[in-house]
Write an enzyme that holds these catalytic residues in place. Sequence first.
Site, PDB file in Angstrom:
ATOM      1  N   ASP A  67     -53.290 -17.341  52.080  1.00  0.00           N
ATOM      2  CA  ASP A  67     -52.549 -16.111  51.680  1.00  0.00           C
ATOM      3  C   ASP A  67     -51.060 -15.960  52.523  1.00  0.00           C
ATOM      4  O   ASP A  67     -50.398 -15.316  52.083  1.00  0.00           O
ATOM      5  CB  ASP A  67     -53.292 -15.037  51.910  1.00  0.00           C
ATOM      6  N   HIS A 117     -55.655 -14.412  66.751  1.00  0.00           N
ATOM      7  CA  HIS A 117     -56.319 -14.324  65.508  1.00  0.00           C
ATOM      8  C   HIS A 117     -57.088 -15.301  65.461  1.00  0.00           C
ATOM      9  O   HIS A 117     -57.370 -16.290  66.607  1.00  0.00           O
ATOM     10  CB  HIS A 117     -55.222 -14.632  64.207  1.00  0.00           C
ATOM     11  N   ASP A 136     -51.014 -11.250  61.159  1.00  0.00           N
ATOM     12  CA  ASP A 136     -52.641 -11.318  61.376  1.00  0.00           C
ATOM     13  C   ASP A 136     -52.701 -11.635  62.948  1.00  0.00           C
ATOM     14  O   ASP A 136     -52.426 -12.744  63.480  1.00  0.00           O
ATOM     15  CB  ASP A 136     -53.095 -12.427  60.632  1.00  0.00           C
TER      16      ASP A 136
END
Lengths: 306, 306
Positions: free
Chosen positions: A65, A147, A215
């Site tokens: 994404d 992350h 993220d």
Amino acid sequence: MTEITFLGTSAMVPTKERNVTGIYLDYKGEGILIDCGEGTQRQMNIAGINRLKVRTILITHWHGDHVSGLIGLIQTMGNNEKNAETGEKTKIRIFGPEGTKERMQHLLNSCVFQNKVDLDIKEINLKSPELIFETKEYSIEAVNVKHSTPTLAYSFIEKDKRKVDMGKAGKLGLKEGPYIGKLQSGQEVMFKGKKILPDEVSKIIKGKKIVFVLDTTPCPSCIEISREADILIMESVYATNMEEKADAYKHMTAQQAAQIAHQANAKKLVLTHFSQRYKTVEEIETNARDIFPESVCAFDFMKIKV
Amino acid sequence: MTEITFLGTSAMVPTKERNVTGIYLDYKGEGILIDCGEGTQRQMNIAGINRLKVRTILITHWHGDHVSGLIGLIQTMGNNEKNAETGEKTKIRIFGPEGTKERMQHLLNSCVFQNKVDLDIKEINLKSPELIFETKEYSIEAVNVKHSTPTLAYSFIEKDKRKVDMGKAGKLGLKEGPYIGKLQSGQEVMFKGKKILPDEVSKIIKGKKIVFVLDTTPCPSCIEISREADILIMESVYATNMEEKADAYKHMTAQQAAQIAHQANAKKLVLTHFSQRYKTVEEIETNARDIFPESVCAFDFMKIKV
């Protein structure tokens, strides 16, 4: 002019209202793209952004994404008619975490096409925020964050500029010309036998700092890269009551993002990258404002003039 | 119910109004996706199509505007909560030209993710239209066409069905039950000592044929696969006056597409995959109708109930 356009504000999956991650920073006509999720090139088109202006792409990490729009953008940029006529290749600097070169090669090999863009790819792995690129007018810093895969946060820092007050200069008899140029660049000048110091007729205009923390779970690097940010753009996949889920997926809640903004003494917090579970993001915005009042949730095509 | 939804009708590059190629065929709730350009999964969402219904993907060729949405779709399908709970993997059949397995592997390697979809990939290379897949209710044929890279055209052919006229059957004393079932499946029955032939009380309902001819220059295969199509979906990147450019890029003009529809004795021609140079596609539609009156230009989210 510096302008930020949010091209996608949904996490993981696009929704009807929100595309996946892409943020465009227009710095005096030069384009810096932060992440390029699927559909980013079309979002740029809808937002009226000329895709050919992109010169730098900052990749936070290689979850789909955030990157699966890269191949479409690179093809479109390479196929523009001007380049086709001249045979010239558009140059794009790409920064990303470890593995970026290999992943990019897989992307290029996934489709049949002749790459007409000159890609200058640099892999970054930094425990503390450090300079990764600079021009006369700005610098870019990066740092590793935490992350589930190697991930970077970035800051764009406009350099300070000295600005001459032409009224003050005029009173001393100075007009536009080489004297003003010298003062502007911080040098003293001799005028009619008198020394004039830059500070007498000019002052420093502080450059703006824009930080992109996507993220990650909260970590010291998030605070370090965000210090004194004018605009701190930060993920907040979940509202405050979902901390367990946020921890599990190495994401952040509104509360965690707002605490980082507070600790880093940021001026404004812009939240993005929301879970598709939220039809509206009022709860996230309210959660953040309870801790850091200068918080706002981004939406697709939101623009911020800096 | 059989329904076609156009998810993207632009060639090469997405525009504000048109996304790149993706066509969704809903056959009684089962999804067949023809090509999956960047942004297709979001278009499905906007169109109200449940992405988890896709069971078959027919790839025409590996130019980015036809395939770069695959990775996003596969990730989204794999990450749906039902699968996460059960650990079950959704199965998707993928058909594509030579090289499909290798290109798909590059796509999967381009992003960091655990593939939770079971992909059954078959490469097709056929000089004449042949069956590549069938169920009790439909079959799919494919054939090579002539583009700048290995490319396939596909046809979806619903099987013929016998339908009993309950009025006629009633007059002979037959009601719902095993006799009707036998007649429906084309067998004769003995009823009260009298032989009843299926044709006496039933007739054949011809299955519909839907053909997908995307990127190609005109060639005999285009006509062969399109014969007697009820709906012939065909690329027409350019209007008739651009034949030289169409030839150069191995694409078709409206005139060429319409001639194929005429030669193949198709019932309806639906044009798609338009160059971004056309702000409206009236010219293309008019050009096609001059030769094949039952022509129409597709637009994003256009639905055809078959």
